[in-house]
Design a protein around this motif. Structure first.
Motif, short mmCIF file in Angstrom:
data_model
loop_
_atom_site.label_atom_id
_atom_site.label_comp_id
_atom_site.label_asym_id
_atom_site.label_seq_id
_atom_site.Cartn_x
_atom_site.Cartn_y
_atom_site.Cartn_z
N LYS A 126 0.82 -1.20 0.00
CA LYS A 126 0.00 0.00 0.00
C LYS A 126 0.86 1.25 0.00
O LYS A 126 0.61 2.20 -0.77
N GLU A 127 1.89 1.29 0.85
CA GLU A 127 2.76 2.46 0.91
C GLU A 127 3.59 2.60 -0.36
O GLU A 127 3.83 3.71 -0.84
N SER A 128 4.02 1.48 -0.93
CA SER A 128 4.81 1.53 -2.16
C SER A 128 3.98 2.03 -3.34
O SER A 128 4.49 2.74 -4.22
N ASN A 129 2.71 1.66 -3.38
CA ASN A 129 1.85 2.09 -4.48
C ASN A 129 1.72 3.61 -4.54
O ASN A 129 1.51 4.18 -5.62
N GLN A 130 1.82 4.27 -3.39
CA GLN A 130 1.72 5.73 -3.37
C GLN A 130 2.96 6.39 -3.96
O GLN A 130 2.94 7.56 -4.34
N VAL A 131 4.06 5.63 -4.03
CA VAL A 131 5.32 6.17 -4.52
C VAL A 131 5.62 5.73 -5.95
O VAL A 131 6.07 6.52 -6.77
N ARG A 132 5.34 4.47 -6.26
CA ARG A 132 5.80 3.92 -7.54
C ARG A 132 4.94 4.33 -8.72
O ARG A 132 5.39 4.30 -9.87
N GLY A 133 3.67 4.75 -8.48
CA GLY A 133 2.80 5.13 -9.59
C GLY A 133 2.53 3.96 -10.52
O GLY A 133 2.10 2.89 -10.09
N LYS A 134 2.85 4.13 -11.82
CA LYS A 134 2.60 3.08 -12.81
C LYS A 134 3.84 2.23 -13.06
O LYS A 134 3.82 1.35 -13.93
N THR A 135 4.89 2.47 -12.30
CA THR A 135 6.12 1.69 -12.48
C THR A 135 5.91 0.25 -12.04
O THR A 135 5.25 -0.02 -11.04
N GLY A 136 6.46 -0.69 -12.81
CA GLY A 136 6.35 -2.10 -12.45
C GLY A 136 7.13 -2.40 -11.17
O GLY A 136 8.03 -1.65 -10.78
N TRP A 137 6.80 -3.52 -10.54
CA TRP A 137 7.41 -3.85 -9.25
C TRP A 137 8.91 -4.08 -9.37
O TRP A 137 9.68 -3.61 -8.52
N VAL A 138 9.35 -4.79 -10.38
CA VAL A 138 10.78 -5.05 -10.55
C VAL A 138 11.53 -3.75 -10.78
O VAL A 138 12.59 -3.48 -10.18
#
Length: 308
Positions: A136-148
């Motif tokens: 959840k916290e990462s989604n606020q930072v990464r936007g549309k960037t893939g997980w890798v």
């Protein structure tokens, strides 16, 4: 946002791991399962790692000094690198040692066979909560960037570290459940050893990934391509700037960027006009990329390269 989100994810992971470590260790004492011991040490190592990340985040906030004029932002990278070493040695290598020991010693789980199953199922639930918080916290930072890509390109190490740790913890718990369950069913401790070995290999792999990515940050990474483009546009958006001759960026920490750029100015401009344009350019850069806190702009006269 990244620092606050990273702290929340770390605290959630620390809270889960402290409780999980205690219950796993009790289960090991009751059953002598090597998988439970490996998982106990894994949770203890994870708890220590989260404390290291919190310490690194706090120390990185210290004010710059004459001896360290660019501040202490990179301490977050140093502590993240230490985390990878702890995970490799205390977590991974210990689990592999236990697997080797159990393989040769053998022996099934005779007493309190239900205890490790209950503990592992509860631990999976707690780790899932921690992993969900990190996502959840990462989604606020990464936007549309893939997980890798996010793990590889993130400049703040806390979220990728917690993500990989929680992911590894969940897979490790499944491996432990696999080994313990088959050991109880068959009465053969070899399955316990296999589950423990799987945990060790998993932790060593994650530790190596963390070490490689954190080493890159320690050496010094520039801004990501999007930030570089925004800085270039900000530089060229004002008057008195003919072109960018060359530009370099460097992360002094996750939330602090150094920008050094040489610009071409018209030959006819006075020193006062050049100084005014430089000041205006600094303002535009900071508006475009707020983490660009240290900016050096060098004016020059552009000379076209002489063709051979």
């Amino acid at each position: 946002m990244s620092a606050e989100g990273g702290t929340r994810a770390i605290v959630a992971a620390l809270s889960a791991n402290l409780g999980i470590a205690a219950t796993k260790f009790v289960a090991y004492l009751l059953t002598s399962s090597s998988s439970m011991l490996a998982e106990s040490i894994h949770s203890v190592a994870d708890s220590g790692n989260q404390l290291l990340l919190l310490i690194g985040g706090k120390r990185a906030k210290r004010e710059a000094t004459p001896e360290h004029p660019f501040g202490f932002g990179r301490e977050r990278y140093i502590y993240a690198f230490i985390v990878s070493i702890v995970l490799f040695s205390v977590g991974g290598l210990f689990a592999l040692y236990e697997a080797y020991h159990k393989w040769h010693e053998g022996g099934g789980i005779e007493d309190h066979a239900w205890v490790p199953i209950v503990v592992l199922v509860i631990a999976i639930g707690l780790e899932s909560y921690s992993f969900r918080t990190a996502i959840k916290e990462s989604n606020q930072v990464r936007g549309k960037t893939g997980w890798v890509t996010f793990v590889r390109r993130a400049k703040a190490p806390e979220l990728p570290v917690v993500l990989l740790e929680d992911f590894g913890a969940l897979i490790g718990l499944v491996l432990a459940l696999f080994g313990v369950s088959l050991t109880i069913i068959t009465g053969d401790g070899i399955w316990d050893a296999i589950g423990t070995a799987g945990i060790g290999i998993l932790l060593v792999t994650i530790a190596v990934i963390l070490a490689v990515e954190t080493k890159s940050l320690l050496i010094g990474e520039g801004a990501n391509p999007e930030a570089v483009q925004q800085i270039e546009q900000a530089v060229l958006a004002g008057e008195g700037i003919e072109r960018i001759i060359h530009m370099k960026t460097l992360h002094l920490g996750p939330d602090e960027l150094l920008v050094a750029v040489k610009i071409a100015v018209p030959r006819t401009e006075s020193a006062a006009e050049v100084a005014r344009h430089i000041d205006e350019t600094e303002v535009r850069i900071r508006e475009a990329v707020p983490i660009a806190r240290v900016i050096y702009i060098e004016p020059d006269i552009y000379r076209a390269p002489v063709s051979a």
